[in-house]
Write a protein that holds these residues in place. Structure first.
Motif, PDB file in Angstrom:
ATOM      1  N   ASP A  58       0.829  -1.316  -0.377  1.00  0.00           N
ATOM      2  CA  ASP A  58      -0.369   0.377  -0.310  1.00  0.00           C
ATOM      3  C   ASP A  58       0.952   1.404  -0.039  1.00  0.00           C
ATOM      4  OD1 ASP A  58       0.971   0.495   2.470  1.00  0.00           O
ATOM      5  OD2 ASP A  58      -0.710   0.384   3.535  1.00  0.00           O
ATOM      6  N   ASN A  85      -0.383  -3.738   4.620  1.00  0.00           N
ATOM      7  CA  ASN A  85       1.166  -2.297   4.928  1.00  0.00           C
ATOM      8  C   ASN A  85       2.211  -3.088   4.693  1.00  0.00           C
ATOM      9  OD1 ASN A  85       2.568  -0.493   6.642  1.00  0.00           O
ATOM     10  ND2 ASN A  85       1.121  -0.683   8.073  1.00  0.00           N
ATOM     11  N   GLU A  86       2.592  -2.021   3.918  1.00  0.00           N
ATOM     12  CA  GLU A  86       4.103  -2.775   3.785  1.00  0.00           C
ATOM     13  C   GLU A  86       5.103  -1.491   4.363  1.00  0.00           C
ATOM     14  OE1 GLU A  86       5.721  -1.270  -0.322  1.00  0.00           O
ATOM     15  OE2 GLU A  86       4.158  -0.537  -1.122  1.00  0.00           O
ATOM     16  N   TYR A  87       4.753  -0.886   5.322  1.00  0.00           N
ATOM     17  CA  TYR A  87       5.449  -0.058   6.743  1.00  0.00           C
ATOM     18  C   TYR A  87       6.814  -1.319   6.631  1.00  0.00           C
ATOM     19  CZ  TYR A  87       7.662   1.753  10.363  1.00  0.00           C
ATOM     20  OH  TYR A  87       8.571   2.608  10.962  1.00  0.00           O
TER      21      TYR A  87
END
Length: 145
Positions: A58, A85-87
């Motif tokens: 994202d 979520n690619e944090y």
């Protein structure tokens, strides 16, 4: 019902990490492609592996990729697009790269946290995104954009 096999994408401006991951059996395929051939690659992989769910990071470049993927038909059906979520996924991918490819020679004396992998790790990020999808509670993993 959560899919057992997903196509996972780490979208980027110039290149994308791609992975086919099975919930129990792990990585079936991973590679890095040019963003320009994303649509064709997704259709080919989804058809070959009979995939209906695409997990996509994202991050900042995900909007354009998601819009492109929503237009695709695979075996006459639209794909389920699930943003994840690619944090800090790149940091995790670098650690995974070094675990799979430990440095040799004198470089083994330098902590891997201080080294940069010699190749892009976008394919590792795609795998991590798929694993994050499988770790989601079932109710969250069913939402589509």
């Amino acid at each position: 019902m959560q899919e057992q096999v997903v196509l996972s994408i780490d979208p980027g401006r110039e290149k994308c990490g791609i992975a086919v991951v099975h919930k129990d059996q792990g990585i079936k395929y991973k590679t890095i492609i040019d963003t320009a051939v994303l649509s064709e690659t997704v259709i080919a992989i989804a058809t070959t592996h009979d995939i209906s769910t695409v997990v996509i990071g994202d991050g900042t470049t995900s909007g354009m990729a998601q819009a492109c993927l929503r237009q695709l038909n695979v075996n006459g059906q639209k794909l389920n697009i699930i943003p994840v979520n690619e944090y800090r996924s790149t940091d995790e991918a670098r650690r995974r790269y070094w675990a799979d490819h430990p440095p040799g020679g004198l470089k083994r004396l330098i902590p891997t946290s201080m080294q940069v992998p010699p190749v892009p790790v976008d394919d590792y990020v795609a795998v991590i995104l798929a694993e994050r999808y499988f770790a989601l509670p079932l109710s969250m993993s069913l939402r589509t954009e």
